[in-house]
Scaffold this motif. Structure first.
Motif, PDB file in Angstrom:
ATOM      1  N   LEU A  89     -17.364  77.889 -20.691  1.00  0.00           N
ATOM      2  CA  LEU A  89     -18.565  77.106 -20.969  1.00  0.00           C
ATOM      3  C   LEU A  89     -18.751  75.981 -19.953  1.00  0.00           C
ATOM      4  CD1 LEU A  89     -20.760  76.413 -23.251  1.00  0.00           C
ATOM      5  CD2 LEU A  89     -19.213  74.515 -23.691  1.00  0.00           C
ATOM      6  N   ILE A  90     -19.950  75.888 -19.433  1.00  0.00           N
ATOM      7  CA  ILE A  90     -20.256  74.774 -18.528  1.00  0.00           C
ATOM      8  C   ILE A  90     -21.568  74.121 -18.947  1.00  0.00           C
ATOM      9  CG2 ILE A  90     -20.708  74.097 -16.133  1.00  0.00           C
ATOM     10  CD1 ILE A  90     -19.047  76.539 -15.277  1.00  0.00           C
ATOM     11  N   ALA A  91     -21.482  72.891 -19.413  1.00  0.00           N
ATOM     12  CA  ALA A  91     -22.696  72.100 -19.581  1.00  0.00           C
ATOM     13  C   ALA A  91     -23.020  71.606 -18.171  1.00  0.00           C
ATOM     14  CB  ALA A  91     -22.437  70.947 -20.533  1.00  0.00           C
ATOM     15  N   GLU A  92     -24.199  71.923 -17.669  1.00  0.00           N
ATOM     16  CA  GLU A  92     -24.502  71.677 -16.257  1.00  0.00           C
ATOM     17  C   GLU A  92     -24.750  70.189 -15.986  1.00  0.00           C
ATOM     18  OE1 GLU A  92     -24.382  73.974 -13.871  1.00  0.00           O
ATOM     19  OE2 GLU A  92     -24.148  75.759 -15.148  1.00  0.00           O
ATOM     20  N   VAL A 138     -28.052  62.568 -18.668  1.00  0.00           N
ATOM     21  CA  VAL A 138     -26.899  63.431 -18.410  1.00  0.00           C
ATOM     22  C   VAL A 138     -26.405  63.101 -17.008  1.00  0.00           C
ATOM     23  CG1 VAL A 138     -26.065  65.804 -18.164  1.00  0.00           C
ATOM     24  CG2 VAL A 138     -27.759  65.262 -19.928  1.00  0.00           C
ATOM     25  N   ALA A 139     -25.123  62.773 -16.900  1.00  0.00           N
ATOM     26  CA  ALA A 139     -24.569  62.345 -15.610  1.00  0.00           C
ATOM     27  C   ALA A 139     -24.307  63.540 -14.687  1.00  0.00           C
ATOM     28  CB  ALA A 139     -23.284  61.559 -15.842  1.00  0.00           C
ATOM     29  N   ASN A 140     -24.030  63.211 -13.421  1.00  0.00           N
ATOM     30  CA  ASN A 140     -23.726  64.249 -12.430  1.00  0.00           C
ATOM     31  C   ASN A 140     -22.238  64.245 -12.093  1.00  0.00           C
ATOM     32  OD1 ASN A 140     -23.487  61.876 -11.063  1.00  0.00           O
ATOM     33  ND2 ASN A 140     -25.173  62.252  -9.626  1.00  0.00           N
ATOM     34  N   ASP A 141     -21.396  64.070 -13.140  1.00  0.00           N
ATOM     35  CA  ASP A 141     -19.964  63.885 -12.891  1.00  0.00           C
ATOM     36  C   ASP A 141     -19.093  65.037 -13.411  1.00  0.00           C
ATOM     37  OD1 ASP A 141     -20.374  63.420 -15.565  1.00  0.00           O
ATOM     38  OD2 ASP A 141     -19.240  61.549 -15.669  1.00  0.00           O
ATOM     39  N   LEU A 142     -19.653  66.246 -13.472  1.00  0.00           N
ATOM     40  CA  LEU A 142     -18.921  67.411 -13.975  1.00  0.00           C
ATOM     41  C   LEU A 142     -17.617  67.605 -13.195  1.00  0.00           C
ATOM     42  CD1 LEU A 142     -19.160  69.910 -15.875  1.00  0.00           C
ATOM     43  CD2 LEU A 142     -20.356  71.063 -14.021  1.00  0.00           C
ATOM     44  N   ASP A 143     -16.514  67.794 -13.920  1.00  0.00           N
ATOM     45  CA  ASP A 143     -15.214  68.056 -13.301  1.00  0.00           C
ATOM     46  C   ASP A 143     -14.689  69.349 -13.932  1.00  0.00           C
ATOM     47  OD1 ASP A 143     -12.711  67.962 -12.169  1.00  0.00           O
ATOM     48  OD2 ASP A 143     -11.950  66.384 -13.508  1.00  0.00           O
ATOM     49  N   LEU A 144     -14.733  70.454 -13.178  1.00  0.00           N
ATOM     50  CA  LEU A 144     -14.354  71.753 -13.749  1.00  0.00           C
ATOM     51  C   LEU A 144     -12.843  71.825 -13.938  1.00  0.00           C
ATOM     52  CD1 LEU A 144     -16.698  74.063 -11.653  1.00  0.00           C
ATOM     53  CD2 LEU A 144     -16.978  73.387 -14.041  1.00  0.00           C
ATOM     54  N   ARG A 145     -12.418  71.877 -15.201  1.00  0.00           N
ATOM     55  CA  ARG A 145     -10.979  71.824 -15.495  1.00  0.00           C
ATOM     56  C   ARG A 145     -10.473  73.023 -16.280  1.00  0.00           C
ATOM     57  NH1 ARG A 145      -7.797  67.308 -15.701  1.00  0.00           N
ATOM     58  NH2 ARG A 145      -7.002  67.832 -17.754  1.00  0.00           N
ATOM     59  N   GLY A 146     -11.325  73.719 -16.998  1.00  0.00           N
ATOM     60  CA  GLY A 146     -10.821  74.788 -17.848  1.00  0.00           C
ATOM     61  C   GLY A 146     -11.949  75.624 -18.404  1.00  0.00           C
ATOM     62  N   SER A 147     -11.792  76.096 -19.630  1.00  0.00           N
ATOM     63  CA  SER A 147     -12.792  76.982 -20.197  1.00  0.00           C
ATOM     64  C   SER A 147     -13.915  76.222 -20.909  1.00  0.00           C
ATOM     65  CB  SER A 147     -12.127  77.975 -21.138  1.00  0.00           C
ATOM     66  OG  SER A 147     -11.353  77.292 -22.083  1.00  0.00           O
TER      67      SER A 147
END
Lengths: 448, 514
Positions: free
Chosen positions: A347-350, A421-430
């Motif tokens: 899952l990725i909240a963009e 909604v911030a632009n600070d997504l850090d892809l770490r897992g599922s």
């Protein structure tokens, strides 16, 4: 162990014994795990394990079995018993294997061949170092739950009577520490970790250690606040469990049964236009990626919520057929011990457009949530309630740490009230999310 | 095929799979929909003998291998588990499944260190390899020889005459079909009914270097019914179950039908539920499900590992008052027929009844062998593990508050404005701070001493230490229930819990209404 040989033979045997359709999943897992506390090894674990799950259909009746014993006699017995079990269940018109057959698989590069070469001593040293460095960060750190390192190498296969015969290898390694700050009734714990497919890509030990220490220290002195309605910011690392609660309400079968509050919401606005949610398990080398889903469908990126509009519910082949819709490559399996069911894979909240600091701007008084207890969303009623910890915000800045408060409302109201909604997504897992802000939620605490 | 783990990072401590000596502690009930189906008949009955390779001579040899590097203690845990399940859904028997899992776990201790390995292959060569891996933890110590075995025959606390593993799935299906009919007929607003039956049949053998040899056959049986109701846009759920260390003789059609009616009643009663209030209130917790509260909010913080490491908020409280004098809390592995009953725990210690809090005074901790030895205390029969794939930790069995003298009616009457908590669905705790949350699946307002309208979205939050000091009245109506599963260190374990009706003078309620 020849996974392919065993898988294909079991499927063949199931058909010989009377199954119209059959599917076998097999896994072979090698694990290493060390935990260290105050510099000393606490537990050192190594293991190799295996298992097979068999799902078959006769006259649209379903049978399922699993076994950890893969000897020929045991497998023969398993197939026979599963055929018998199918005879006990009642036919459902939507029962059966997926409609699709074999498809080419993408090479996602999920296996680190070098992992097996890394000596245990090195892994143990990482577990020791991360704890030691975390504890040395601040004299207010008084105790430790320990440091750890673990890794998994897994070979998995899915085989069915429609010709699917997939085998893939994946690896995963992880390390982290959890330390305790303060004393007596004022103790606060905090931890951090790094998880990757490839050993070389793991975060620096110092970075993980420092974050763990900071997570414990910053919570010292946390206290509840009085009950009131305020703007609430969900930190990017606390936000994932909010989305997970929401996704449970989007289960296609629950929609068909009308047991979720989302039942009537397809193609309607369920959230503010800043919200886009995708399921994307296709990124090479990423820890949340997987080449095929729990029933053998090749994975792809799916958009679940597009700028606030709900675009799909989650289905596996059974529930999709039942509801008369297309299946959407998001069938999950929780190990070989159960059959597939609909769910998200990665899952990725963009990302939004807002600078993380801008979320705090204009907040005269509010709450920054850094930890959630519970998922919040009640799938049936849509009521939202969760326990949380974080920081009280006064005039756009963190004022003091907060714990022992609740958030209450309805999930739909909260989704629609997301104003940044911030632009600070850090892809770490599922489960991945940027930070976001909700204009107003009831924070429950002491008597108002 | 993938099993992504929800990474609820940060505050919750579940970030490494099994790595951290931590883990979010969660108890939850398998509400009917989540009863994954599993089933079989008698062919794999739990009475199956031990495999040929596990005679006493081989066990002794394996323990010798475990101690070959100088470990102080070695243990072997053999398990063969057969799980059966059958479920009904949408008016039809929809799944019937069975599962078999077996293997041997090896554990070697030296000081505070544990070496652990397991094999799901019972071939002697593979077992020896696993034993050698576990042995690696030790170095340099004196090579001890395992003691001669003395067989232990513990008393039995299980209520099992007829093994559910010997009952045909067809017979079990009959219970589900009858229950479904009753729930469907109860009210036309009942839109979904799910009923399931499952049983877990575990045969274990524990042998250790101190000469212990014990076998046990453990049976857990559960029948559960769940209903969903719909009226306009209002939705609700109801459920009921009976779960314990019971034989099949404890289940019949009358029971199944009664259970279905109770579940349907709960769903219909909750259709008009209103949003719960937020803030601080007095609450009355009904008998039974409130036990989950004591399990989470207090029990976990009294487990020996957190105490020894001083990471639990109660580590220095032995002998001190931690609760009001009406509170006496026990962890009781000997409660007959309970979901968490143990003749022996997973280290071969006999089941015990331990008073943890005696009239408000912290009286004992929950111990396994390792923590007890390191703390110079006695094991309490609480060394438990999910399976041969995991080492044991101090875990609860059946945790319950002992009854007091008050009439339940009078307790409700004592509240002017508060909440009545009828059923709790699950919760979790952070043992360092003692802070917990519980989600309430059935709750009502109490107004002027009377239970009034149903509420939805109730969340209870607080710390174990505070709640213990706010329990003011305890009723005379203890009920111990089962069916729950407790998570710790990445391991799941069946636990029982219970309580009489009780009053907490104030607790934080999270709801929508400010």
């Amino acid at each position: 162990m020849d996974i392919k040989k065993i898988g294909e033979e079991v499927v063949k045997k199931a058909v010989q014994y009377g199954a119209e359709e059959a599917e076998a999943v097999i896994e072979n897992v090698k694990e290493f795990n060390v935990s260290v506390r105050k510099g000393e090894i606490e537990t050192l674990q190594k293991s190799v394990s295996k298992g097979l799950g068999l799902r078959l259909f006769i006259n649209k009746q379903l049978g399922f079995s699993y076994t950890s014993d893969l000897s020929p006699e045991s497998l023969d017995e398993t197939v026979k018993k599963t055929v018998e079990l199918a005879g006990i269940t009642e036919a459902k018109p939507w029962h059966g294997l997926p409609d699709f057959g074999p498809q080419p698989l993408a090479e996602l590069d999920l296996y680190d061949a070098e992992l097996a070469e890394i000596p245990d001593e090195k892994k143990i040293a990482i577990a020791r170092d991360v704890e030691r460095i975390a504890m040395a960060q601040d004299k207010r750190i008084t105790n430790s739950e320990g440091g750890s390192f673990s890794n998994t190498e897994r070979e998995a296969g899915l085989f069915n009577s429609k010709g699917i015969a997939y085998v893939f290898k994946e690896s995963r390694c992880s390390f982290g520490a959890y330390v305790i700050a303060g004393e007596g009734d004022a103790m606060q714990g905090g931890g951090w970790s790094s998880t990757k497919r490839f050993f070389k890509e793991l975060a620096a030990v110092e970075e993980v250690a420092k974050t763990a220490a900071q997570k414990a220290i910053e919570k010292l002195g946390a206290r509840p606040v009085e009950t009131k309605k305020v703007p609430v910011i969900f930190d990017r690392y606390a936000a994932p469990s909010f989305w997970m609660g929401l996704l449970f309400a989007l289960d296609g079968d629950a929609v068909f049964r009308k047991t979720t509050f989302m039942t009537e919401m397809l193609e309607k606005s369920i959230a503010s236009p800043f919200v886009t949610i995708t399921d994307n398990p296709t990124m090479p080398r990423f820890v949340g990626s997987v080449p095929f889903d729990g029933e053998g469908n090749v994975t792809r990126k799916n958009t679940i919520v597009d700028k606030g509009i709900l675009k799909m519910f989650l289905y596996d082949s059974q529930t999709a057929r039942k509801a008369g819709v297309k299946v959407n490559t998001m069938a999950r399996r929780y190990g070989y011990q159960s059959g597939p069911s609909a769910g998200f894979l990665c899952l990725i909240a963009e990302n939004g457009k807002d600078d993380p600091a801008s979320l705090f701007k204009d907040v005269k008084e509010g709450l920054l949530v850094t930890g959630m207890r519970g998922l919040g969303t009640d799938v049936t009623t849509g009521a939202f309630s969760v326990g949380c910890s974080g920081f009280w915000i006064v005039d756009g800045a963190k004022a003091f740490p907060v714990d022992g408060v609740t958030l209450g409302g309805t999930t739909l109201d909260i989704l629609k009230a997301i104003d940044k909604v911030a632009n600070d997504l850090d892809l770490r897992g599922s489960l991945n999310s940027p930070s976001f802000r909700v204009a107003e939620i009831t924070v429950g605490g002491k008597k108002a | 095929m993938h099993f992504p783990k929800p990474d609820q990072s940060m505050d919750r401590r579940s970030f490494l799979k099994k790595g951290m000596h931590t883990g979010a502690l969660i108890v939850s009930f398998p509400i009917w929909k989540h009863f994954a189906g599993k089933d079989t008949d008698s062919l794999l009955a739990a009475e199956a003998g031990l495999p040929a390779g596990l005679d006493k001579e081989s066990l002794r040899k394996l323990l010798e291998v475990c101690l070959s590097r100088g470990g102080e203690f070695a243990e072997l845990y053999y398990e063969r588990t057969v799980e059966n399940s059958i479920s009904l859904d949408e008016d039809k028997i929809s799944t019937a499944t069975r599962g078999l899992d077996m293997g041997v776990g090896f554990r070697v201790l030296q000081g505070e260190k544990t070496g652990f390995a397991f094999s799901d292959d019972l071939d002697f060569t593979r077992l020896k390899e696993a034993a050698e891996t576990a042995a690696l933890i030790a170095s340099g110590g004196v090579k001890e020889k395992p003691e001669k075995f003395t067989a232990l025959s513990p008393p039995s606390y299980y209520l099992v005459k007829v093994s559910p593993d010997t009952i045909t799935p067809k017979a079990k299906a009959e219970l589900l079909i009858k229950a479904n009919a009753v729930a469907r007929a109860f009210d036309k607003r009942i839109t979904q009914v799910g009923v399931s039956f499952y049983d877990i049949n575990k045969k274990i053998l524990i042998a250790n270097s101190e000469g212990l040899y014990v076998e046990d056959s453990q049976t857990l049986t559960s029948l559960g019914a769940g209903c969903a109701a719909l009226e306009g846009q209002q939705r609700s759920r109801g459920y009921e179950s009976k779960s314990g260390s019971y034989g099949y003789e404890h289940f019949d059609i009358k029971l199944a039908e009664g259970m279905a009616r109770t579940a349907a009643e709960m769903a219909i009663r909750n259709l008009p539920a209103e949003d719960a209030p937020a803030g601080e209130f007095p609450i009355v917790i009904a008998k039974g499900y409130g036990g989950i509260f004591f399990h989470e909010a207090i029990g976990h913080s009294l487990e020996g590992d957190g105490i020894r490491k001083k990471t639990s908020c109660f580590w220095d409280k032995l002998g001190q008052p931690i609760a009001t004098s009406v509170v006496t809390l026990a962890d009781d592995g000997t409660y007959r027929g309970a979901w968490g009953a143990v003749n022996v725990d997973d280290e071969g210690c006999v089941g015990q009844n331990t008073v943890l809090i005696d009239k408000g005074i912290c009286a004992a901790f929950i111990q396994d062998k390792l923590n007890a030895r390191l703390m110079k205390m006695k094991p309490t029969g609480n060394g438990r593990r999910e399976s041969y794939k995991f080492p044991p930790y101090p875990r609860m069995t059946n945790t319950y508050l002992l009854p007091g003298e008050a009439e339940p009616e009078d307790i409700i009457k004592s509240v002017d404005k508060g909440l009545y908590i009828a059923k709790i669905g699950g919760g979790n705790v952070q043992p360092t701070t003692g802070r917990f949350v519980f989600s309430v699946t059935e709750g009502y307002m109490i107004e002027s001493g009377k239970v009034t309208k149903p509420l939805k979205g109730i969340m209870l939050m607080g710390s174990g230490q505070d709640v213990l000091k706010n329990i003011s009245i305890v009723g005379n109506d203890l009920l111990v229930i089962g069916g729950g599963s407790c998570g710790k260190e990445g391991q799941s374990k069946p636990v029982g819990f219970g309580n009489p009706t009780l009053k907490v003078d104030k607790i934080t309620v999270g709801g929508k209404k400010a």
